[in-house]
Design an enzyme around this catalytic site. Structure first.
Site, PDB file in Angstrom:
ATOM      1  N   CYS A  92       4.873  68.366  46.848  1.00 27.64           N
ATOM      2  CA  CYS A  92       4.376  69.662  46.386  1.00 27.64           C
ATOM      3  C   CYS A  92       3.799  70.404  47.579  1.00 27.64           C
ATOM      4  CB  CYS A  92       3.295  69.418  45.329  1.00 27.64           C
ATOM      5  SG  CYS A  92       2.487  70.928  44.781  1.00 27.64           S
ATOM      6  N   CYS A 205       8.771  75.548  47.780  1.00 27.13           N
ATOM      7  CA  CYS A 205       8.216  74.927  46.564  1.00 27.13           C
ATOM      8  C   CYS A 205       9.286  73.956  46.096  1.00 27.13           C
ATOM      9  CB  CYS A 205       7.948  75.986  45.503  1.00 27.13           C
ATOM     10  SG  CYS A 205       7.611  75.309  43.864  1.00 27.13           S
TER      11      CYS A 205
END
Ligand code: DGL
Length: 288
Positions: A92, A205
């Site tokens: 992440c 992302c």
């Protein structure tokens, strides 16, 4: 010392140390980390895996920095105690660009992070105009600004903070309809009018590679879409070594969700396709 590679056993001065396959914990706010998980599994198919999605706190992109550090540290306390990983992959960007120093200070195990691939983007851009598509949290991080200063000083960098794309990627995996127009609107700022055109878009992302086919189809001109997952898998192998011979990854990988919402049948199928047939709830509500 002698090593029996097939049995994965080391004999040293009379002692027998069994080389067991490592436990790798792959962590994200939701389903995006699956794009990293699949590359790490390719690199270490023998390992035991736990995929943890902190869906109780999804999306991380909206949390302020202090809340995000506290959240990730407290969820990690629980996951490390429960699963005893040998290494953790923070799959992440939104968390990695902020929380890694706190995690490394807290736990005596290696943490591999995921950060926007700005350096490789600058290396490969011919037009010297790259875009970074990420969550609003990641685009405003000091860490991201520092990557741009250090590695892309001679490039124009268009930063695009998308509020909706991670959710759209999750909806797709859950089997819900997602309109092309919604995806196109989120990626449009990566393609500003005028010269020079962007020729590389950093997927900042981990959710975004889940929508890569749609991005390619909907982009107004062709660009290279940079996914950092293969580089992360290489980093894991650098830290813990390559696969042990004779270990086939016989323990089933498990997926853990902190939200306890349950999974829809299309999501259960998608998780099984990623090699995660075994799903557990480990409820950890987000205290706001
Ligand atoms: N997959 C996450 C990332 O790489 C973030 C999505 C979110 O929770 O906002 O940034």
């Amino acid at each position: 010392m002698s090593v029996d590679l097939l049995a994965g056993t080391v004999y040293e001065a009379g002692a027998v140390l069994t080389m067991r396959a490592p436990t790798i914990l792959v962590f994200d706010s939701g389903l995006g980390g699956l794009t990293v998980f699949r590359e790490v599994v390719r690199a270490r198919p023998d390992a035991r895996y736990v995929y943890a999605a902190d869906d109780a706190a999804f999306p991380y992109g909206r949390l302020d920095e202090a809340a995000l550090v506290a959240r990730v540290c407290s969820v990690m306390d629980r996951l490390v105690a429960l699963h005893r990983p040998d290494i953790v992959v923070i799959a992440c960007n939104t968390a990695s660009t902020l929380v890694l120093p706190a995690l490394r200070a807290r736990f005596p195990i290696p943490f591999v992070g995921t950060v926007p691939a700005i350096k490789p983007a600058a290396e490969q851009s011919r037009t010297r105009h790259v875009a970074v598509l990420a969550t609003p949290g990641t685009v405003k991080r000091d860490y991201t600004q520092e990557l741009i200063r250090s590695f892309a000083g001679d490039c124009r960098v268009t930063l695009v903070g998308s509020t909706r794309l991670a959710g759209l990627a999750e909806a797709c995996l859950r089997g819900e309809p997602v309109a092309d127009a919604d995806i196109a609107a989120e990626i449009a700022p990566c393609f500003p009018e005028g010269e020079p055109r962007t020729d590389v878009v950093v997927l900042g992302c981990t959710h975004y590679p889940l929508l890569l086919d749609a991005f390619r189809r909907l982009a107004p001109w062709p660009v290279a879409w940079l996914d950092p997952a293969p580089a992360i898998a290489r980093r894991v192998v650098q830290l813990i070594g390559g696969p042990l011979l004779g270990h086939e990854g016989d323990e089933e990988a498990q997926a853990v969700f902190t939200g306890g919402h349950g999974v829809t049948p299309p999501l259960a199928r998608a998780l099984a396709d990623f090699g995660l047939p075994c799903v557990h709830a480990e409820p950890m509500p987000l205290a706001m």
